[in-house]
Design a protein around this motif. Structure first.
Motif, PDB file in Angstrom:
ATOM      1  N   PHE A 122      -0.229   4.139   0.786  1.00 14.46           N
ATOM      2  CA  PHE A 122      -0.814   5.107   1.716  1.00 14.46           C
ATOM      3  C   PHE A 122      -0.491   4.819   3.175  1.00 14.46           C
ATOM      4  O   PHE A 122      -0.761   5.626   4.049  1.00 14.46           O
ATOM      5  N   HIS A 123       0.022   3.654   3.456  1.00 11.61           N
ATOM      6  CA  HIS A 123       0.499   3.396   4.826  1.00 11.61           C
ATOM      7  C   HIS A 123       1.686   2.440   4.740  1.00 11.61           C
ATOM      8  O   HIS A 123       1.908   1.801   3.706  1.00 11.61           O
ATOM      9  N   CYS A 143       0.827  -1.205   0.000  1.00 10.82           N
ATOM     10  CA  CYS A 143       0.000   0.000   0.000  1.00 10.82           C
ATOM     11  C   CYS A 143       0.867   1.264   0.000  1.00 10.82           C
ATOM     12  O   CYS A 143       1.765   1.402   0.819  1.00 10.82           O
ATOM     13  N   CYS A 189      -7.393  -0.979   0.081  1.00 12.87           N
ATOM     14  CA  CYS A 189      -6.363  -1.465   0.994  1.00 12.87           C
ATOM     15  C   CYS A 189      -7.040  -2.052   2.223  1.00 12.87           C
ATOM     16  O   CYS A 189      -7.845  -1.377   2.864  1.00 12.87           O
ATOM     17  N   CYS A 224      -5.332  -0.082   5.651  1.00 12.91           N
ATOM     18  CA  CYS A 224      -5.732   1.246   6.125  1.00 12.91           C
ATOM     19  C   CYS A 224      -7.126   1.642   5.654  1.00 12.91           C
ATOM     20  O   CYS A 224      -7.652   2.676   6.071  1.00 12.91           O
TER      21      CYS A 224
HETATM   22 ZN    ZN Z   1      -3.075   1.054   3.138  1.00 11.79          ZN
END
Ligand code: ZN
Length: 234
Positions: A39-40, A37, A58, A61
């Motif tokens: 985003f995290h 991912c 995802c 998250c």
């Molecule tokens: Zn994520």
């Protein structure tokens, strides 16, 4: 404003696996694709892309969406900017209608923030290469760390002098408005007293997909236990 027809054409044409695949390494798993991912932070992939549904999700998250939202979230850009990015990627001609006054106002503020950020980037770069302290402290730091001059130039690295109002003074002198400098967070206004966020630091501009400066990361170069080693613009 971008017409509904153009939006639909972009959404139909943009393939989620290609759009995400430009930024995330994806591996096939059944009918879906799986990757780490963006985003995290994760070590085991839980970021899933479904080409059939045109959707990403995802399971770590919870971030989810389509091609347009992926580009918006990943590149920190607006919905119309994301549409433009995808139209450009897929060579789709954009049809537009005249924007409303509210949209024009919003665009003009945003554009002003880009313009002052670009000025700040040029100012910091100039300080790095031309000022005595920039050369002695900033440039020598980068070179010691093994950065070649080509790389320093390519990434538009810079130096913020160890003074309270060097950027502010230069920007005002060049005709830029304090209002927009404060909005970018490069100038801090504390009870009516304005001062530079970055002082005595080397600067790393952060660029969006279109190559424009959207923010800065900065590393301190003097020993100061009260200041953070790394500092970002908001
Ligand atoms: Zn994520």
């Amino acid at each position: 404003m971008i017409t509904k027809e153009t939006k639909e054409k972009i959404l139909e044409t943009a393939l989620i696996d290609e759009v995400v695949g430009d930024f995330v390494l994806l591996k096939k798993r059944g009918s879906n694709l799986l990757g780490l991912c963006p985003f995290h932070n994760e070590k085991t992939p839980s970021f899933t892309v479904s080409p059939a549904k045109g959707f990403f999700k995802c399971f770590g998250c919870g971030k989810a969406g389509d091609s347009v939202t992926f580009i918006m979230e990943h590149e920190h850009i607006t919905f119309p900017e994301s549409l433009r990015y995808l139209a450009n990627k897929y060579h789709i001609e954009i049809e537009e209608t005249a924007p409303t006054p509210e949209i024009l106002e919003e665009q003009s503020i945003r554009e002003s923030l880009f313009i002052v950020s670009a000025f700040a980037q040029r100012f910091y770069t100039e300080q790095l290469w031309q000022s005595e302290s920039g050369k002695a402290i900033g440039l020598s730091y980068f070179r010691e760390r093994g950065f070649t001059d080509d790389i320093i130039n390519k990434f538009q690295l810079g130096y913020a002098p160890d003074q309270w109002t060097s950027l502010g003074t230069a920007a005002l002198g060049a005709g830029y408005k304090m209002e927009f400098l404060e909005k970018t967070g490069l100038i801090i206004n504390q009870d009516g007293k304005q001062y530079d966020r970055f002082r005595g630091r080397v600067l790393f501009p952060i660029h969006n997909v279109t190559g424009r400066t959207v923010g800065f990361g900065a590393r301190i170069l003097k020993a100061d236990p009260k200041s953070p080693k790394f500092l970002n613009s908001p």
